[in-house]
Design a protein around this motif. Structure first.
Motif, PDB file in Angstrom:
ATOM      1  N   ILE A 148      54.009 -61.667 -72.724  1.00  0.00           N
ATOM      2  CA  ILE A 148      53.609 -60.314 -72.674  1.00  0.00           C
ATOM      3  C   ILE A 148      54.703 -59.372 -72.229  1.00  0.00           C
ATOM      4  O   ILE A 148      54.706 -58.139 -72.804  1.00  0.00           O
ATOM      5  CB  ILE A 148      52.469 -60.217 -71.757  1.00  0.00           C
ATOM      6  N   THR A 149      55.816 -59.789 -71.362  1.00  0.00           N
ATOM      7  CA  THR A 149      56.647 -58.766 -71.176  1.00  0.00           C
ATOM      8  C   THR A 149      57.657 -58.632 -72.226  1.00  0.00           C
ATOM      9  O   THR A 149      57.878 -57.653 -72.485  1.00  0.00           O
ATOM     10  CB  THR A 149      57.558 -59.373 -69.836  1.00  0.00           C
ATOM     11  N   LEU A 150      57.848 -59.810 -73.085  1.00  0.00           N
ATOM     12  CA  LEU A 150      58.890 -59.622 -73.908  1.00  0.00           C
ATOM     13  C   LEU A 150      58.001 -59.104 -75.179  1.00  0.00           C
ATOM     14  O   LEU A 150      58.835 -58.261 -75.868  1.00  0.00           O
ATOM     15  CB  LEU A 150      59.066 -61.035 -74.627  1.00  0.00           C
ATOM     16  N   GLN A 153      58.672 -55.222 -74.397  1.00  0.00           N
ATOM     17  CA  GLN A 153      60.044 -54.805 -74.829  1.00  0.00           C
ATOM     18  C   GLN A 153      60.078 -54.617 -76.173  1.00  0.00           C
ATOM     19  O   GLN A 153      60.748 -53.550 -76.795  1.00  0.00           O
ATOM     20  CB  GLN A 153      60.808 -55.902 -74.373  1.00  0.00           C
ATOM     21  N   LEU A 154      59.454 -55.432 -77.036  1.00  0.00           N
ATOM     22  CA  LEU A 154      59.586 -55.433 -78.602  1.00  0.00           C
ATOM     23  C   LEU A 154      58.749 -54.184 -78.872  1.00  0.00           C
ATOM     24  O   LEU A 154      59.391 -53.298 -80.020  1.00  0.00           O
ATOM     25  CB  LEU A 154      58.911 -56.401 -79.284  1.00  0.00           C
ATOM     26  N   LEU A 155      57.747 -53.678 -78.430  1.00  0.00           N
ATOM     27  CA  LEU A 155      57.036 -52.319 -78.588  1.00  0.00           C
ATOM     28  C   LEU A 155      57.827 -51.328 -78.400  1.00  0.00           C
ATOM     29  O   LEU A 155      57.897 -50.320 -79.275  1.00  0.00           O
ATOM     30  CB  LEU A 155      55.703 -52.215 -77.802  1.00  0.00           C
ATOM     31  N   ILE A 157      65.244 -60.629 -78.615  1.00  0.00           N
ATOM     32  CA  ILE A 157      64.106 -61.094 -78.058  1.00  0.00           C
ATOM     33  C   ILE A 157      63.045 -61.794 -78.665  1.00  0.00           C
ATOM     34  O   ILE A 157      62.189 -62.461 -78.162  1.00  0.00           O
ATOM     35  CB  ILE A 157      63.467 -59.442 -77.523  1.00  0.00           C
ATOM     36  N   ILE A 158      63.039 -61.443 -79.942  1.00  0.00           N
ATOM     37  CA  ILE A 158      62.096 -62.453 -80.896  1.00  0.00           C
ATOM     38  C   ILE A 158      62.446 -63.764 -80.800  1.00  0.00           C
ATOM     39  O   ILE A 158      61.554 -64.767 -80.683  1.00  0.00           O
ATOM     40  CB  ILE A 158      62.285 -61.930 -82.327  1.00  0.00           C
ATOM     41  N   MET A 169      46.415 -58.445 -78.294  1.00  0.00           N
ATOM     42  CA  MET A 169      46.762 -56.790 -78.513  1.00  0.00           C
ATOM     43  C   MET A 169      48.056 -56.398 -78.840  1.00  0.00           C
ATOM     44  O   MET A 169      48.175 -55.587 -79.684  1.00  0.00           O
ATOM     45  CB  MET A 169      45.963 -56.203 -77.367  1.00  0.00           C
ATOM     46  N   ILE A 170      49.008 -57.105 -78.133  1.00  0.00           N
ATOM     47  CA  ILE A 170      50.308 -56.568 -78.165  1.00  0.00           C
ATOM     48  C   ILE A 170      50.918 -56.915 -79.510  1.00  0.00           C
ATOM     49  O   ILE A 170      51.542 -56.195 -80.225  1.00  0.00           O
ATOM     50  CB  ILE A 170      51.233 -57.099 -76.925  1.00  0.00           C
TER      51      ILE A 170
END
Length: 151
Positions: free
Chosen positions: A12-14, A17-19, A47-48, A92-93
Motif C-alpha cells: 500500500i505504501t509503495l 508512492q506510485l500514485l 518501485i514497481i 483501490m490504489i
C-alpha cells in the motif's frame, strides 16, 4: 498472518508512492520536461520492482499456508478482517493507478505524435495526395511535399 499484514501495508505504501509519481509524471509530460520525466520513470520502475518482489513473497506465503492448513481461532479472525481491509485498500490504489497510467499513456502518445509531426516537417517528408483521379492507381499519383514553399 502478521507477515501478510506487513507485506500488504508495504505494498500500500509503495502504491501510494506510485500514485504520487504518476501525478509528477503528468505534470512533466504537460510541461514538456523530458529530463524530469525520465527521472520519474526510473524511480517508478524501481518501485514497481519492489512491489513485484513483495507480491511474489506474498503469493509464496499464501501458498505455504494453504498447504499447511492452519487452524483458525478467534485471534486470527480479526487479522483476517484486517487482511481483507488491506487488500481492499490495495485494490483501490491499483485501480487508481490504472486510470492515471492510462491518462499518462495518452499524453505520452500525443507527445510522440507531435514530435513525429515536427520531424516530418523538418525533414520535408513527402505525402501521397488524398484523392487520385478516377481509374488511376495510387502509384501514378504524384507525391507532394507537406509544404510547397520553404519560408
Amino acid at each position: 498472518m502478521t507477515e501478510l499484514i506487513i507485506m500488504l501495508k508495504a505494498q500500500i505504501t509503495l502504491g501510494r508512492q506510485l500514485l504520487s509519481f504518476g501525478d509528477l509524471q503528468k505534470q512533466y509530460l504537460l510541461a514538456g520536461d523530458a529530463q524530469n520525466s525520465a527521472d520519474v520513470t526510473m524511480k517508478t520502475e524501481q518501485i514497481i520492482n519492489q512491489f513485484s518482489l513483495l507480491e511474489r513473497k506474498k503469493q509464496k506465503l499464501l501458498q505455504d499456508h494453504s498447504e499447511n492448513t492452519i487452524n483458525v481461532n478467534q485471534n486470527s479472525m480479526t487479522s483476517e478482517d484486517t487482511v481483507s481491509q488491506l487488500e481492499q485498500r490495495l485494490r483501490m490504489i491499483v485501480l487508481e493507478l490504472k486510470e492515471k497510467n492510462a491518462k499518462n499513456s495518452s499524453l505520452l502518445h500525443k507527445t510522440i505524435e507531435f514530435i513525429n509531426f515536427n520531424i516530418n516537417i523538418i525533414s520535408q517528408t513527402v505525402a501521397d495526395t488524398t484523392y487520385a483521379p478516377k481509374g488511376a492507381s495510387s502509384a501514378a499519383v504524384c507525391k507532394k511535399k507537406m509544404f510547397d514553399q520553404i519560408i
